[in-house]
Design an enzyme around this catalytic site. Structure first.
Site, PDB file in Angstrom:
ATOM      1  N   GLU A  21       0.839  -1.205   0.000  1.00 21.57           N
ATOM      2  CA  GLU A  21       0.000   0.000   0.000  1.00 21.57           C
ATOM      3  C   GLU A  21       0.872   1.253   0.000  1.00 21.57           C
ATOM      4  O   GLU A  21       0.569   2.227  -0.706  1.00 21.57           O
ATOM      5  CB  GLU A  21      -0.924   0.006   1.218  1.00 21.57           C
ATOM      6  N   TYR A  51     -15.073  25.680  -2.682  1.00 24.03           N
ATOM      7  CA  TYR A  51     -15.005  24.224  -2.538  1.00 24.03           C
ATOM      8  C   TYR A  51     -13.877  23.619  -3.343  1.00 24.03           C
ATOM      9  O   TYR A  51     -13.355  22.561  -3.008  1.00 24.03           O
ATOM     10  CB  TYR A  51     -16.342  23.556  -2.850  1.00 24.03           C
ATOM     11  N   GLU A  71      -7.507   6.471  10.128  1.00 22.71           N
ATOM     12  CA  GLU A  71      -7.908   7.344  11.230  1.00 22.71           C
ATOM     13  C   GLU A  71      -6.974   8.534  11.353  1.00 22.71           C
ATOM     14  O   GLU A  71      -7.410   9.671  11.549  1.00 22.71           O
ATOM     15  CB  GLU A  71      -7.924   6.564  12.555  1.00 22.71           C
ATOM     16  N   LYS A  96     -11.557   3.241   1.412  1.00 20.74           N
ATOM     17  CA  LYS A  96     -10.732   2.539   0.432  1.00 20.74           C
ATOM     18  C   LYS A  96     -11.700   1.783  -0.477  1.00 20.74           C
ATOM     19  O   LYS A  96     -12.231   0.743  -0.089  1.00 20.74           O
ATOM     20  CB  LYS A  96      -9.800   1.545   1.114  1.00 20.74           C
TER      21      LYS A  96
END
Length: 115
Positions: A21, A51, A71, A96
């Site tokens: 990853e 935005y 987190e 994910k």
């Protein structure tokens, strides 16, 4: 209360606890709710929260550091968006989309909410 909402921001990143990853990276989806008070009610762009700038900030923060845990990534982005855009509250969701939690169909993700 006006909430700037961004949904499904697809950002490539190198976050996760597994070596591949961090090495190969993957797409992450971000949803952001940014409570900005009454900013924007004047109908003047300079009074509102852009935005596009919020989306660029998410990308920039994801690129700036590699996190093992979603987190920690969501928490860092929430803290930065609160400060950068002088928001009253923020919710950051990170998922994910290409992960099969427990080998099942679905997505894995986290949500962080900060006043």
């Amino acid at each position: 209360m006006i909430t700037v909402e961004l949904r499904g921001l697809r950002v490539f990143g190198r976050h996760g606890v597994r070596e591949h990853e961090q090495r190969d990276g993957q797409d992450f989806l971000f949803d952001v709710d940014l409570d900005v008070g009454e900013r924007g009610t004047s109908d003047r762009l300079e009074d509102a929260v852009d935005y596009s700038a919020v989306a660029r900030a998410v990308q920039e923060l994801s690129d700036a550091h590699r996190y093992d845990l979603l987190e920690a990534l969501a928490n860092a982005i929430a803290d930065d968006l609160l400060e950068r855009f002088a928001a009253q509250r923020v919710v950051v969701r990170v998922t994910k989309p290409d992960v099969r939690p427990g080998g099942l169909e679905g997505v894995a993700g986290v949500s962080v909410s900060k006043p």
